[in-house]
Design a protein around this motif. Structure first.
Motif: not given
Length: 231
Positions: A1-8, A98-105, A160-169
């Motif tokens: 459904m979505f692809i995570p790209l990065s977080d702030t 994308v999400f592991g670094d902050n949990v490790e932190d 806030k998290v950047w994602i690609l919704f449906l692989g393109r948006l």
């Protein structure tokens, strides 16, 4: 459904997420050497010998002749470093990156590694309880990564998290909707059996473990639910 790209969401306690990167590197190395066919052509042997097969674990079936098997208890760990294909591997590692670094932190290196493995074990046990006689090997980091998703949701729902919704948006939305939606999707998939090849209960078990363990294993003073977050 979505692809995570990065977080702030910058690191606050660690200079670098060594365990997260090490886990990603280990998963890629195991896949390249044992499952990709580039070094050894051992995809099936690795899955049956070191994946977690409920029927074998519960002694209701036997391993086919010629396969080398790890002890049952060890497969609760080894299955987490095997994958069913490139897309399975890359999708899990993208979520971990994308999400592991902050949990490790939030936990520190050693506790994060223990947390990661425990979430994977919890995912395996959830799968075992629901499908005790399955003869299909459970492989993949999905249970452990689901634990990271659950932990991140408890720690940083407003980030806030950047994602690609449906692989393109491309969209930039709070983690609450991204990761909360992912968890809801697991239950929807269970209810409607959207894909019988995916161990959705392992995802649910891992995510539940992550939500609980992060409360117990985070550093003293690390807030939950982004309390004190400055916009």
């Amino acid at each position: 459904m979505f692809i995570p790209l990065s977080d702030t969401n910058p690191l606050r306690h660690l200079p670098f997420q060594y365990v997260t990167v090490g886990l990603i590197a280990t998963n890629f190395l195991v896949f390249l050497v044992f499952q990709s066919g580039m070094v050894f052509n051992a995809m099936e042997a690795a899955a049956y010998g070191f994946g977690m097969t409920p029927a074998l674990y519960n002694d209701v079936a036997e391993l086919p002749p010629g396969f080398l098997a790890a002890p049952d208890a060890m497969t609760l760990i080894t299955y987490q470093f095997l994958h069913g294909g490139w897309m399975h591997l890359i999708s899990n590692m993208l979520f971990l990156w994308v999400f592991g670094d902050n949990v490790e932190d939030a936990m520190g290196h050693a506790r994060f590694l223990i947390f990661y493995l425990l979430c994977g074990i919890a995912g395996a046990y959830a799968h075992l309880l629901v499908m005790p006689a399955s003869e299909s090997p459970l492989v993949g980091a999905s249970g452990a990564v689901a634990g990271i998703i659950g932990a991140y949701l408890v720690l940083h729902p407003r980030v806030k998290v950047w994602i690609l919704f449906l692989g393109r948006l491309p969209l930039r939305i709070p983690a609450l909707y991204v990761l909360g939606g992912w968890i809801v999707l697991q239950f929807v998939s269970i209810a409607f059996t959207l894909d019988e090849q995916v161990a959705f209960w392992a995802h649910v078990g891992g995510a539940a473990a992550g939500m609980i363990l992060v409360v117990l294993m985070r550093r003293p003073g690390v807030p939950l639910f982004d309390r004190g977050l400055v916009r």
